[in-house]
Write a protein that holds these residues in place. Sequence first.
Motif, PDB file in Angstrom:
ATOM      1  N   GLY A 186       0.878  -1.230  -0.092  1.00  0.00           N
ATOM      2  CA  GLY A 186      -0.110  -0.072  -0.050  1.00  0.00           C
ATOM      3  C   GLY A 186       1.067   1.390  -0.089  1.00  0.00           C
ATOM      4  N   GLN A 187       0.306   2.318   0.294  1.00  0.00           N
ATOM      5  CA  GLN A 187       1.011   3.621   0.306  1.00  0.00           C
ATOM      6  C   GLN A 187       2.118   3.598   1.637  1.00  0.00           C
ATOM      7  OE1 GLN A 187       0.855   5.534  -2.201  1.00  0.00           O
ATOM      8  NE2 GLN A 187      -0.565   4.509  -3.106  1.00  0.00           N
ATOM      9  N   SER A 188       2.024   2.716   2.301  1.00  0.00           N
ATOM     10  CA  SER A 188       3.062   2.440   3.461  1.00  0.00           C
ATOM     11  C   SER A 188       4.425   2.407   2.958  1.00  0.00           C
ATOM     12  CB  SER A 188       2.748   1.555   4.421  1.00  0.00           C
ATOM     13  OG  SER A 188       2.996   0.333   3.996  1.00  0.00           O
ATOM     14  N   TRP A 189       4.839   1.957   1.724  1.00  0.00           N
ATOM     15  CA  TRP A 189       5.874   1.608   1.014  1.00  0.00           C
ATOM     16  C   TRP A 189       6.901   2.997   1.011  1.00  0.00           C
ATOM     17  CZ3 TRP A 189       8.527   3.178  -3.732  1.00  0.00           C
ATOM     18  CH2 TRP A 189       7.761   3.999  -4.415  1.00  0.00           C
ATOM     19  N   ILE A 190       6.254   4.237   1.009  1.00  0.00           N
ATOM     20  CA  ILE A 190       7.000   5.416   1.168  1.00  0.00           C
ATOM     21  C   ILE A 190       7.511   5.655   2.457  1.00  0.00           C
ATOM     22  CG2 ILE A 190       6.828   7.916   0.420  1.00  0.00           C
ATOM     23  CD1 ILE A 190       5.256   7.157  -1.832  1.00  0.00           C
ATOM     24  N   PRO A 191       6.829   6.030   3.470  1.00  0.00           N
ATOM     25  CA  PRO A 191       7.134   6.193   4.711  1.00  0.00           C
ATOM     26  C   PRO A 191       8.070   5.032   5.344  1.00  0.00           C
ATOM     27  CG  PRO A 191       4.719   6.125   4.838  1.00  0.00           C
ATOM     28  CD  PRO A 191       5.352   6.102   3.411  1.00  0.00           C
ATOM     29  N   LEU A 192       7.930   3.706   4.905  1.00  0.00           N
ATOM     30  CA  LEU A 192       8.491   2.827   5.305  1.00  0.00           C
ATOM     31  C   LEU A 192      10.176   2.707   5.004  1.00  0.00           C
ATOM     32  CD1 LEU A 192       8.940  -0.087   6.608  1.00  0.00           C
ATOM     33  CD2 LEU A 192       7.971  -1.237   4.762  1.00  0.00           C
ATOM     34  N   ALA A 193      10.249   3.370   3.488  1.00  0.00           N
ATOM     35  CA  ALA A 193      11.680   3.430   3.049  1.00  0.00           C
ATOM     36  C   ALA A 193      12.365   4.268   3.750  1.00  0.00           C
ATOM     37  CB  ALA A 193      11.528   3.691   1.712  1.00  0.00           C
ATOM     38  N   PHE A 194      11.823   5.317   4.240  1.00  0.00           N
ATOM     39  CA  PHE A 194      12.284   6.681   4.980  1.00  0.00           C
ATOM     40  C   PHE A 194      12.840   6.187   6.358  1.00  0.00           C
ATOM     41  CE2 PHE A 194      10.924   9.042   1.177  1.00  0.00           C
ATOM     42  CZ  PHE A 194      11.928  10.136   1.229  1.00  0.00           C
ATOM     43  N   ARG A 195      11.751   5.645   6.894  1.00  0.00           N
ATOM     44  CA  ARG A 195      12.032   5.152   8.477  1.00  0.00           C
ATOM     45  C   ARG A 195      13.200   4.173   8.326  1.00  0.00           C
ATOM     46  NH1 ARG A 195       5.991   6.348   9.251  1.00  0.00           N
ATOM     47  NH2 ARG A 195       6.125   8.331  10.435  1.00  0.00           N
ATOM     48  N   THR A 196      13.193   3.308   7.519  1.00  0.00           N
ATOM     49  CA  THR A 196      14.252   2.324   7.637  1.00  0.00           C
ATOM     50  C   THR A 196      15.613   2.756   7.232  1.00  0.00           C
ATOM     51  OG1 THR A 196      12.601   0.521   6.768  1.00  0.00           O
ATOM     52  CG2 THR A 196      14.980  -0.019   6.517  1.00  0.00           C
ATOM     53  N   ALA A 197      15.590   3.709   6.180  1.00  0.00           N
ATOM     54  CA  ALA A 197      17.123   4.438   5.848  1.00  0.00           C
ATOM     55  C   ALA A 197      17.578   5.252   7.187  1.00  0.00           C
ATOM     56  CB  ALA A 197      16.657   5.241   4.574  1.00  0.00           C
ATOM     57  N   ALA A 198      16.651   6.130   7.831  1.00  0.00           N
ATOM     58  CA  ALA A 198      16.959   6.876   8.810  1.00  0.00           C
ATOM     59  C   ALA A 198      17.415   5.985   9.992  1.00  0.00           C
ATOM     60  CB  ALA A 198      15.704   7.657   9.174  1.00  0.00           C
ATOM     61  N   ALA A 199      16.818   4.745  10.208  1.00  0.00           N
ATOM     62  CA  ALA A 199      17.296   3.925  11.239  1.00  0.00           C
ATOM     63  C   ALA A 199      18.677   3.471  11.140  1.00  0.00           C
ATOM     64  CB  ALA A 199      16.199   2.820  11.374  1.00  0.00           C
ATOM     65  N   ALA A 200      19.124   2.968   9.847  1.00  0.00           N
ATOM     66  CA  ALA A 200      20.099   2.478   9.338  1.00  0.00           C
ATOM     67  C   ALA A 200      21.520   3.449   9.280  1.00  0.00           C
ATOM     68  CB  ALA A 200      20.054   1.968   7.896  1.00  0.00           C
ATOM     69  N   ASP A 201      20.981   5.023   8.845  1.00  0.00           N
ATOM     70  CA  ASP A 201      22.089   5.798   8.986  1.00  0.00           C
ATOM     71  C   ASP A 201      21.410   7.123   9.335  1.00  0.00           C
ATOM     72  OD1 ASP A 201      24.053   7.720   8.362  1.00  0.00           O
ATOM     73  OD2 ASP A 201      24.287   7.272   6.303  1.00  0.00           O
ATOM     74  N   PRO A 202      21.319   7.565  10.582  1.00  0.00           N
ATOM     75  CA  PRO A 202      20.826   8.847  11.184  1.00  0.00           C
ATOM     76  C   PRO A 202      21.209  10.051  10.569  1.00  0.00           C
ATOM     77  CG  PRO A 202      21.466   7.066  12.708  1.00  0.00           C
ATOM     78  CD  PRO A 202      22.191   6.810  11.701  1.00  0.00           C
ATOM     79  N   PHE A 203      22.579   9.984   9.930  1.00  0.00           N
ATOM     80  CA  PHE A 203      23.259  11.248   9.782  1.00  0.00           C
ATOM     81  C   PHE A 203      23.176  11.690   7.984  1.00  0.00           C
ATOM     82  CE2 PHE A 203      25.199   9.924  13.647  1.00  0.00           C
ATOM     83  CZ  PHE A 203      24.793  10.860  14.434  1.00  0.00           C
ATOM     84  N   GLN A 236       3.033  12.954   8.670  1.00  0.00           N
ATOM     85  CA  GLN A 236       3.306  11.816   9.513  1.00  0.00           C
ATOM     86  C   GLN A 236       4.646  11.790  10.296  1.00  0.00           C
ATOM     87  OE1 GLN A 236       2.884   8.719   6.526  1.00  0.00           O
ATOM     88  NE2 GLN A 236       1.086   9.961   5.675  1.00  0.00           N
ATOM     89  N   GLY A 237       5.400  12.708  10.109  1.00  0.00           N
ATOM     90  CA  GLY A 237       6.641  12.697  11.063  1.00  0.00           C
ATOM     91  C   GLY A 237       7.796  11.958  10.147  1.00  0.00           C
ATOM     92  N   VAL A 238       7.546  11.906   8.849  1.00  0.00           N
ATOM     93  CA  VAL A 238       8.582  10.839   8.061  1.00  0.00           C
ATOM     94  C   VAL A 238       9.858  11.615   8.050  1.00  0.00           C
ATOM     95  CG1 VAL A 238       9.067   9.948   5.894  1.00  0.00           C
ATOM     96  CG2 VAL A 238       6.692   9.486   6.963  1.00  0.00           C
ATOM     97  N   PRO A 239      11.250  11.069   8.178  1.00  0.00           N
ATOM     98  CA  PRO A 239      12.328  11.727   8.258  1.00  0.00           C
ATOM     99  C   PRO A 239      12.777  11.974   6.688  1.00  0.00           C
ATOM    100  CG  PRO A 239      12.627   9.429   8.693  1.00  0.00           C
ATOM    101  CD  PRO A 239      11.272   9.484   8.473  1.00  0.00           C
ATOM    102  N   LEU A 240      12.037  13.046   6.384  1.00  0.00           N
ATOM    103  CA  LEU A 240      12.493  13.487   4.809  1.00  0.00           C
ATOM    104  C   LEU A 240      13.232  14.876   5.110  1.00  0.00           C
ATOM    105  CD1 LEU A 240      11.931  13.728   1.750  1.00  0.00           C
ATOM    106  CD2 LEU A 240       9.764  14.718   2.162  1.00  0.00           C
ATOM    107  N   HIS A 241      14.280  14.763   4.395  1.00  0.00           N
ATOM    108  CA  HIS A 241      15.327  16.045   4.863  1.00  0.00           C
ATOM    109  C   HIS A 241      15.287  16.954   3.040  1.00  0.00           C
ATOM    110  CE1 HIS A 241      17.240  13.036   7.306  1.00  0.00           C
ATOM    111  NE2 HIS A 241      16.357  13.716   8.053  1.00  0.00           N
TER     112      HIS A 241
END
Length: 355
Positions: free
Chosen positions: A174-191, A225-230
């Motif tokens: 569903g549409q969760s594929w987009i926020p899921l990608a960002f949250r996964t990437a941010a968890a792997a590399d916070p910087f 949604q608080g997604v880590p988009l920069h």
Amino acid sequence: MIRLDRREFLLGSAAALAAGATASAAPASKLTQRRPGFGAAATLWDLQADPRLGEAISTYCTQVVPVLELKWPMLRPNAHTFNFERADAILDFARDNDLTMRGHALAWYHDIPDWTKQIKMTRGVERAYVDHIGTVASYYKDKLTSWDVVNEPIPDNPRGPKDRRDTFWTQHLGQSWIPLAFRTAAAADPFVKLAINEYDIESAKDSFIAKRAAYRNLIMELLDQGVPLHAVGLQSHLHAELEIDTHGLAEFVTELRSWGLDVLVTELDVDDQKLAGSPAERDAIVAKRVDDLLTAISTSGPVRSILTWGLSDRYSWINGTFARADKQPNRPLPLDGEFKPKPFLDVISKFTKDA
């Protein structure tokens, strides 16, 4: 001297958990603090085949991005193997020539290897998706300036601002594929700076305006949604026959910046297949389109990162995709087929002279 041989490396893998990552300001690592300026995309094949390309990139650029080497099919040939060697070779090239490198792309509807399509259950698709993004982002932690996390999520002719591209990922996640990608990437590399990336929003054509509106709506939803988009990527694959919507684009970019987002030009080139005239006349129009684009974007602040999708016309995807009726080569990039600068490069210099 440009070195492209590979050193031995340990293949690291770490799947990142997607939960728990929240939106934040753009990271401030040493890499992201450095102004990236002007860069170009390249494949390892072309760098290895033609030393002139590497020499030109090291002469004119401060950053590089792999065209293919960080996409799923080349990086993940099967469910159990990650092959970082070719992308690592481009990273070595960048480091040897004092360039930074950005990543492209963690999640895209187009380049999906066949093995993923054999996964039947939603839970299995999600596991493969999170494992891939988390492992790749973790492997390149502290090595890249930014990632195109989600690439081209908007359809070419949106029916409305909430329209999203139908993809293999949406069919399973569903549409969760987009926020899921960002949250996964941010968890792997916070910087690392995390970007969304899209094309055909720069001109005044109705489909471009509709796509820009849908892109804006998606970005706003992700932030809500608080997604880590920069950062927001404007691919800028321009059509030379279409004028830039300077007013609409300037307003769009101004709004994005007011939301705390950086704006990146990620894949700039200009398809001149519909232009008549001599090479010099076409080059002048191409340079005008680029100048209008960058002027509009810089209305509300400097353009800190400009990447062209290739550097020399000799190695442009456009010449293999959009043939001119007169059989002449397309001239989409800052350097011609013999690596000679064109007016396009003068425009780039104008906007990156302080970078």
